[in-house]
Enzyme design. Structure first.
Site, PDB file in Angstrom:
ATOM      1  N   CYS A 169      -6.736  84.978  20.855  1.00 34.32           N
ATOM      2  CA  CYS A 169      -5.588  84.334  20.216  1.00 34.32           C
ATOM      3  C   CYS A 169      -4.806  85.262  19.290  1.00 34.32           C
ATOM      4  CB  CYS A 169      -6.058  83.101  19.445  1.00 34.32           C
ATOM      5  SG  CYS A 169      -7.058  81.987  20.446  1.00 34.32           S
ATOM      6  N   HIS A 312      -1.836  80.726  11.186  1.00 37.98           N
ATOM      7  CA  HIS A 312      -2.495  80.552  12.474  1.00 37.98           C
ATOM      8  C   HIS A 312      -2.679  79.063  12.730  1.00 37.98           C
ATOM      9  CE1 HIS A 312      -4.744  81.715  15.959  1.00 37.98           C
ATOM     10  NE2 HIS A 312      -5.884  81.194  15.519  1.00 37.98           N
ATOM     11  N   GLU A 323      -8.467  79.663   6.604  1.00 37.42           N
ATOM     12  CA  GLU A 323      -7.178  80.310   6.379  1.00 37.42           C
ATOM     13  C   GLU A 323      -6.623  79.957   5.007  1.00 37.42           C
ATOM     14  OE1 GLU A 323      -3.063  81.348   8.815  1.00 37.42           O
ATOM     15  OE2 GLU A 323      -4.301  79.656   9.471  1.00 37.42           O
ATOM     16  N   LYS A 344       2.146  75.506  15.596  1.00 35.91           N
ATOM     17  CA  LYS A 344       1.235  74.944  16.600  1.00 35.91           C
ATOM     18  C   LYS A 344       1.205  73.419  16.534  1.00 35.91           C
ATOM     19  CE  LYS A 344      -2.028  78.849  17.010  1.00 35.91           C
ATOM     20  NZ  LYS A 344      -1.472  79.782  16.006  1.00 35.91           N
ATOM     21  N   HIS A 349      -1.661  75.253  20.878  1.00 39.75           N
ATOM     22  CA  HIS A 349      -2.126  76.630  20.710  1.00 39.75           C
ATOM     23  C   HIS A 349      -1.907  77.390  22.011  1.00 39.75           C
ATOM     24  CE1 HIS A 349      -4.153  80.116  19.557  1.00 39.75           C
ATOM     25  NE2 HIS A 349      -5.262  79.624  19.023  1.00 39.75           N
ATOM     26  N   PHE A 408     -10.967  84.477  18.935  1.00 38.19           N
ATOM     27  CA  PHE A 408     -12.389  84.502  19.246  1.00 38.19           C
ATOM     28  C   PHE A 408     -12.879  85.947  19.243  1.00 38.19           C
ATOM     29  CE2 PHE A 408     -12.952  80.305  21.854  1.00 38.19           C
ATOM     30  CZ  PHE A 408     -12.676  79.578  20.711  1.00 38.19           C
TER      31      PHE A 408
END
Length: 424
Positions: A169, A312, A323, A344, A349, A408
């Site tokens: 991502c 994010h 975050e 998002k 996403h 990830f």
């Protein structure tokens, strides 16, 4: 080691294929005040497959024939089509003319997380049916991620450096940072960059369900992506592409180009902690943000300069909490006064495409002095107490903005964009 003053990097063209619209004007208008791009999955029967999640953020208005001939279209996976289309849109938006001399040095650096997963699923089913002779001769080129950057280069004649970054991502943001470095330090005048992804497939949904990463709010899909909200229950898989034209600023100004924003800094890090979960203290995110700020400090940027953070913001319990802690650590007491939003909330996403699309929205926020909202923010989480720009876009003069991406494997990327006139 740098031997001369780094060159400045301008964003002069933007191309978007997103769940809230194809094309810059439509996507930007809807991200500010339009409907959510999330809805029931139409690509396959998710209920019949027994999937817990039956919603996704699909691109609904894309017509490949508008950007390529039928023969080419049949030979390309969807994520490659998205990249080609967004790249062509970005070129048109930039007003550039790609003459042979410019084509020879123009580069392309894209991000993609999973590549041609649909082609893999489809051809694997053919193989298991005992028909190896029916495997498409285009299967491998359709599957491998770097064909997105490769095909865009073929279509536009880009003969400079050509890379595909595959860092989950964070891929689109990493691609943008590396592309900017090619201009800033490497002597290239023009690089196409961003990200692309299209993996709304049975196997992808089943895999994300297996790790309990996805929202299962199937009865209210438009409200499923709700970053920083107390009732968030997972992210929504999206698809699309965001491609930006990066150009040496002096050259852009010389030709009278419109400049959306300038790339001021880039930072990256690794959590070195867990394959999917971030550390609670946000250490990796903190290091990436601080690295981006340090990179931008050569231009005079400080933590006190940042006017907006495009988070994010995945709508997962762990990410949004981490975050928030990381932003508080980096910006201290000022964090509470910085507008923070997650686009998002409307696009879902977009995985490897997220960084490119979100950098585009961040550049547009700077250029238009408008901060996109965090949609579906209805029930504040007592543990998350920053300004998440709930539900309604906000007018604001933005001198400098930060865009975060975390992937990830614990891989993190951050870019800092700014209004070039403010950083002369």
């Amino acid at each position: 080691m740098r031997t001369q003053t780094p060159r400045r990097v301008a964003i002069t063209g933007i191309g978007l294929v997103t769940p809230v619209g194809t094309g810059l004007s439509k996507a930007w208008g809807n991200i500010l005040a339009g409907p959510s791009g999330v809805g029931p999955i139409t690509k396959f029967d998710s209920l019949a497959l027994g999937l817990k999640t039956q919603i996704a953020a699909e691109v609904k208005d894309f017509v490949a024939a508008d950007y390529m001939d039928r023969k080419t279209e049949r030979r390309l996976e969807t994520f490659i089509k998205f990249a080609v289309a967004a790249g062509k849109m970005a070129l048109e938006d930039s007003g550039l003319s790609l003459d042979p001399a410019l084509q020879k040095s123009a580069g392309c650096v894209l991000g993609c997380g999973l590549g041609g997963l649909k082609s893999m699923e489809d051809n694997h089913a053919i193989l298991l049916g005992g028909r190896a002779d029916r495997i498409s001769p285009f299967f491998i080129p359709m599957m491998i991620g770097n064909m997105s950057s490769g095909q865009l280069a073929i279509e536009l004649g880009l003969q400079g450096p050509n890379y595909l970054v595959s860092t989950a991502c964070a891929a689109g943001t990493h691609a943008l940072g590396l592309a900017a470095q090619l201009i800033r330090d490497g002597g290239h005048d023009l690089v196409f960059s961003g990200g692309t992804e299209s993996v709304i497939t049975p196997l992808a949904l089943a895999g994300f369900n297996a790790i309990k990463a996805l929202s299962t709010r199937n009865d209210e899909p438009e409200k499923a992506s709700r970053p920083f909200d107390l009732k968030r229950d997972g992210f929504v898989v999206g698809e699309g592409a965001g491609i930006l034209v990066l150009e040496e600023l002096g050259r852009a100004r010389e030709r009278g180009a419109r400049v959306y924003a300038e790339v001021l800094g880039f930072g990256a890090s690794c959590d070195a902690f867990h394959i999917t979960a971030p550390p609670e203290d946000g250490g990796g995110a903190i290091r990436a943000m601080e690295a981006a700020l340090k990179d931008a400090s050569a231009r005079g940027v400080t933590p006190g300069s940042v006017d907006y953070v495009n988070a994010h913001g995945t709508s997962t319990d762990l990410n949004d909490a981490m975050e928030t802690r990381a932003i508080k650590h980096v910006f201290g007491e000022r964090a509470a006064r910085i507008p923070i939003s997650s686009t998002k909330s409307k696009t879902g996403h977009l995985l490897g495409a997220a960084g490119g699309v979100e950098a585009a929205f961040t550049a547009l926020a700077i250029y238009n002095s408008k901060i996109p909202p965090t949609a579906n923010y209805e029930v504040p989480d007592p543990a998350l107490d920053l300004d998440y720009v709930p539900n309604v876009a906000r007018e604001a003069r933005i001198k400098t903005a930060m865009s975060n991406s975390f992937g990830f494997g614990g891989t993190n990327g951050v870019v800092i964009l700014g209004d070039p006139a403010s950083w002369e």
